[in-house]
Design an enzyme around this catalytic site. Structure first.
Site, short mmCIF file in Angstrom:
data_model
loop_
_atom_site.label_atom_id
_atom_site.label_comp_id
_atom_site.label_asym_id
_atom_site.label_seq_id
_atom_site.Cartn_x
_atom_site.Cartn_y
_atom_site.Cartn_z
N GLY A 1 -0.91 1.40 -5.69
CA GLY A 1 -1.29 0.02 -5.38
C GLY A 1 -2.79 -0.19 -5.54
O GLY A 1 -3.54 0.74 -5.88
N GLN A 2 -3.24 -1.41 -5.27
CA GLN A 2 -4.67 -1.67 -5.50
C GLN A 2 -5.55 -0.91 -4.51
O GLN A 2 -6.58 -0.34 -4.91
CB GLN A 2 -5.00 -3.16 -5.55
CG GLN A 2 -4.63 -3.99 -4.37
CD GLN A 2 -5.20 -5.41 -4.50
OE1 GLN A 2 -6.13 -5.66 -5.27
NE2 GLN A 2 -4.66 -6.34 -3.72
N ASP B 1 4.50 7.08 -4.19
CA ASP B 1 4.70 5.64 -4.44
C ASP B 1 6.03 5.46 -5.13
O ASP B 1 6.65 6.44 -5.56
CB ASP B 1 3.56 5.05 -5.31
CG ASP B 1 3.39 3.55 -5.10
OD1 ASP B 1 4.37 2.81 -5.30
OD2 ASP B 1 2.28 3.12 -4.73
N PHE C 1 10.15 3.79 -0.10
CA PHE C 1 9.82 3.85 1.32
C PHE C 1 10.94 3.33 2.21
O PHE C 1 10.98 3.61 3.39
CB PHE C 1 8.55 3.01 1.53
CG PHE C 1 7.48 3.71 2.29
CD1 PHE C 1 7.08 4.99 1.93
CD2 PHE C 1 6.85 3.09 3.36
CE1 PHE C 1 6.09 5.64 2.64
CE2 PHE C 1 5.85 3.73 4.07
CZ PHE C 1 5.48 5.01 3.71
N ALA D 1 3.14 -0.78 1.01
CA ALA D 1 3.55 -1.98 1.74
C ALA D 1 4.30 -2.91 0.81
O ALA D 1 4.08 -2.88 -0.41
CB ALA D 1 2.33 -2.70 2.31
N THR E 1 4.10 -6.38 -0.22
CA THR E 1 2.98 -7.33 -0.09
C THR E 1 3.24 -8.69 -0.76
O THR E 1 2.31 -9.49 -0.85
CB THR E 1 1.69 -6.73 -0.69
OG1 THR E 1 1.96 -6.34 -2.04
CG2 THR E 1 1.20 -5.54 0.10
N TYR F 1 -2.58 0.25 7.39
CA TYR F 1 -3.25 -1.03 7.11
C TYR F 1 -2.38 -2.19 7.54
O TYR F 1 -1.16 -2.18 7.34
CB TYR F 1 -3.58 -1.14 5.61
CG TYR F 1 -4.49 -0.01 5.19
CD1 TYR F 1 -5.87 -0.10 5.37
CD2 TYR F 1 -3.96 1.18 4.69
CE1 TYR F 1 -6.70 0.96 5.05
CE2 TYR F 1 -4.78 2.25 4.36
CZ TYR F 1 -6.15 2.14 4.55
OH TYR F 1 -6.97 3.19 4.23
N TYR G 1 6.22 -12.03 6.08
CA TYR G 1 5.36 -10.89 5.77
C TYR G 1 4.52 -10.51 7.00
O TYR G 1 4.47 -9.33 7.40
CB TYR G 1 4.45 -11.23 4.58
CG TYR G 1 3.29 -10.30 4.37
CD1 TYR G 1 3.47 -9.03 3.84
CD2 TYR G 1 1.99 -10.70 4.68
CE1 TYR G 1 2.39 -8.17 3.64
CE2 TYR G 1 0.90 -9.86 4.48
CZ TYR G 1 1.11 -8.60 3.96
OH TYR G 1 0.04 -7.76 3.77
N LYS H 1 4.56 -7.01 9.16
CA LYS H 1 3.37 -6.18 9.35
C LYS H 1 3.08 -5.99 10.85
O LYS H 1 2.68 -4.91 11.29
CB LYS H 1 2.15 -6.79 8.64
CG LYS H 1 2.25 -6.84 7.13
CD LYS H 1 2.30 -5.47 6.46
CE LYS H 1 1.00 -4.70 6.60
NZ LYS H 1 1.06 -3.41 5.84
P1 NDP Z 1 -0.19 -3.27 -3.20
O1 NDP Z 1 1.04 -4.14 -3.23
O2 NDP Z 1 -1.16 -3.33 -4.31
O3 NDP Z 1 0.21 -1.75 -2.99
C1 NDP Z 1 1.28 -1.34 -2.18
C2 NDP Z 1 1.95 -0.21 -2.90
O4 NDP Z 1 3.15 0.08 -2.18
C3 NDP Z 1 2.37 -0.60 -4.33
O5 NDP Z 1 2.14 0.45 -5.23
C4 NDP Z 1 3.84 -0.89 -4.15
O6 NDP Z 1 4.60 -0.71 -5.33
C5 NDP Z 1 4.21 0.15 -3.11
N1 NDP Z 1 5.51 -0.17 -2.55
C6 NDP Z 1 6.08 -1.38 -2.35
N2 NDP Z 1 7.33 -1.23 -1.91
C7 NDP Z 1 7.56 0.10 -1.83
C8 NDP Z 1 8.68 0.88 -1.47
N3 NDP Z 1 9.85 0.34 -1.10
N4 NDP Z 1 8.56 2.24 -1.52
C9 NDP Z 1 7.41 2.82 -1.92
N5 NDP Z 1 6.33 2.13 -2.28
C10 NDP Z 1 6.40 0.78 -2.24
O7 NDP Z 1 -0.89 -3.61 -1.80
P2 NDP Z 1 -2.44 -3.54 -1.44
O8 NDP Z 1 -3.02 -2.28 -1.98
O9 NDP Z 1 -3.05 -4.83 -1.78
O10 NDP Z 1 -2.34 -3.47 0.15
C11 NDP Z 1 -2.67 -2.29 0.89
C12 NDP Z 1 -2.48 -2.60 2.37
O11 NDP Z 1 -3.34 -3.66 2.78
C13 NDP Z 1 -1.07 -3.03 2.74
O12 NDP Z 1 -0.73 -2.50 3.99
C14 NDP Z 1 -1.17 -4.53 2.86
O13 NDP Z 1 -0.19 -5.07 3.73
C15 NDP Z 1 -2.57 -4.68 3.41
N6 NDP Z 1 -3.20 -5.95 3.13
C16 NDP Z 1 -3.26 -6.41 1.85
C17 NDP Z 1 -3.88 -7.62 1.57
C18 NDP Z 1 -3.95 -8.15 0.19
O14 NDP Z 1 -4.58 -9.19 -0.01
N7 NDP Z 1 -3.35 -7.50 -0.81
C19 NDP Z 1 -4.51 -8.42 2.64
C20 NDP Z 1 -4.37 -7.84 3.95
C21 NDP Z 1 -3.76 -6.64 4.17
P3 NDP Z 1 4.92 -2.03 -6.25
O15 NDP Z 1 3.61 -2.56 -6.70
O16 NDP Z 1 5.76 -1.47 -7.33
O17 NDP Z 1 5.63 -2.98 -5.33
#
Ligand code: NDP
Length: 309
Positions: A10-11, A30, A46, A69, A71, A108, A134, A138
């Site tokens: 993820g990011q 992941d 997950f 997560a 997201t 997070y 969402y 969380k």
């Molecule tokens: P991302 O969606 O970029 O990364 C989350 C990662 O989790 C992705 O690689 C996603 O895969 C993976 N994922 C999703 N579903 C599953 C699953 N069932 N099993 C395994 N992996 C899974 O999120 P961010 O990096 O942006 O967020 C990081 C944290 O920060 C999270 O906890 C988020 O809730 C929190 N946050 C994010 C904000 C935002 O603006 N993005 C703001 C506030 C908090 P895939 O991409 O394939 O779904």
């Protein structure tokens, strides 16, 4: 230190890999495999509890950094069960394991646990009251972690952007190339946060709290919730204008699109969002002696990354 990094593709996970890689032996997990990663990788859904248990037994981490997560804020309104499975049930299961094995969990959470009615930045002790599914999922994840009794830090953050993945910055760059006119919401306030800055802060938290023998210096860092975001606060409309000016100056877009400010009620989305999701970062600043990063130089550095891709 054996570190399990979930959500490694993820990011935030992408930015965490080099930071944690310098601190210990990282196993990444992941649902999709990360690019440019030569370390151990486990493909895992997950929402599969047995797979999660297997992974934890295999890696036996000292530290778990949970950046996985669900997201998709709008989609979560109709996919509530999946959002809860990933954001609440899986987070709780990881925390139970951490509690039973004395591992440290860095997790997070989000500004969207609040309803946005406050007239000031939110502190950690403010009562959450999410407006959308969402945020509910969380918040349930936070509660499960706290109830597990494991050593933990939950960092609530906001409006993450980076050179990778789905985020507002990358959407604006795409729309800025495709369209000459855009409507952007101007009545939601929050703090855009570069994922790399949060990854750096996460490294400091893991360094202080991750060791089994406890804090590495004489300051205490208790388990609990911490708010981190870059500063200052802005609106989506002002953030978009900042992005377009900076991107145009770098030649990432050819011309400035015309941007019109609209209200949340004019820009309907499946999920409601808080009007104010500005987080107060005083606690993490005091406890970890950190200074939140500034928006403009962070945005410039991120655009430089994008330019170099
Ligand atoms: P991302 O969606 O970029 O990364 C989350 C990662 O989790 C992705 O690689 C996603 O895969 C993976 N994922 C999703 N579903 C599953 C699953 N069932 N099993 C395994 N992996 C899974 O999120 P961010 O990096 O942006 O967020 C990081 C944290 O920060 C999270 O906890 C988020 O809730 C929190 N946050 C994010 C904000 C935002 O603006 N993005 C703001 C506030 C908090 P895939 O991409 O394939 O779904």
């Amino acid at each position: 230190m054996r570190i399990l990094l979930t959500g490694a593709s993820g990011q935030l996970g992408t930015e965490l890999r080099p930071v944690l890689g310098a601190m210990g032996e990282v196993s990444a997990a992941d649902i999709v495999s990360p690019t440019d990663w030569k370390g151990a990788f486990h493909k895992l859904d997950f929402s599969d509890p047995d797979g999660l248990d297997w992974l934890l037994q295999q890696v036996e981490p000292d530290v778990i950094v949970n950046a996985a997560a669900y997201t998709a804020v709008d989609r979560a309104e109709s996919e509530t069960a999946v959002a809860n499975a990933v954001n609440a049930a899986a987070a709780g299961r990881v925390a139970e394991w951490a509690s039973a094995h004395d591992a440290f969990l860095l997790h997070y959470s989000t500004d969207y646990v609040f309803d946005g009615k406050a007239q000031r930045p939110y502190v950690e002790s403010d009562s959450p009251s999410p407006l959308n599914a969402y945020g509910e999922s969380k918040l349930a994840g936070e509660q499960a972690i706290r109830e597990s009794g494991c050593r933990h830090a939950i960092i609530r953050t906001s409006w993450l952007y980076s050179a990778h993945g789905h985020n507002f910055l990358r959407t604006m760059l795409r729309l800025g190339r495709e369209r000459s006119h855009l409507n952007i919401v101007s009545d939601q306030h929050g703090c855009p946060t570069w994922a790399r800055n949060l990854a750096r802060v996460s490294g400091i938290v893991v360094e202080r709290m991750g060791a089994r023998e406890g804090a590495v210096d004489d300051m205490t860092a208790d388990s609990g919730i911490y708010h981190y975001c870059d500063r200052p606060a802005t609106t989506w409309y002002d953030f978009a204008q900042l992005i377009f000016r900076a991107a145009a100056a770098r030649g990432l877009i050819e011309r400035l699109p015309q941007v019109e400010a609209v209200t949340s009620s004019q820009f309907q989305t499946a999920a409601m969002r808080p009007r104010n999701s500005v987080l107060d970062t005083g606690k993490i600043e005091r406890v970890f002696r950190i200074e939140p990063a500034r928006l403009e130089p962070s945005l410039e550095a991120c655009l430089e990354d994008i330019q170099g891709q």
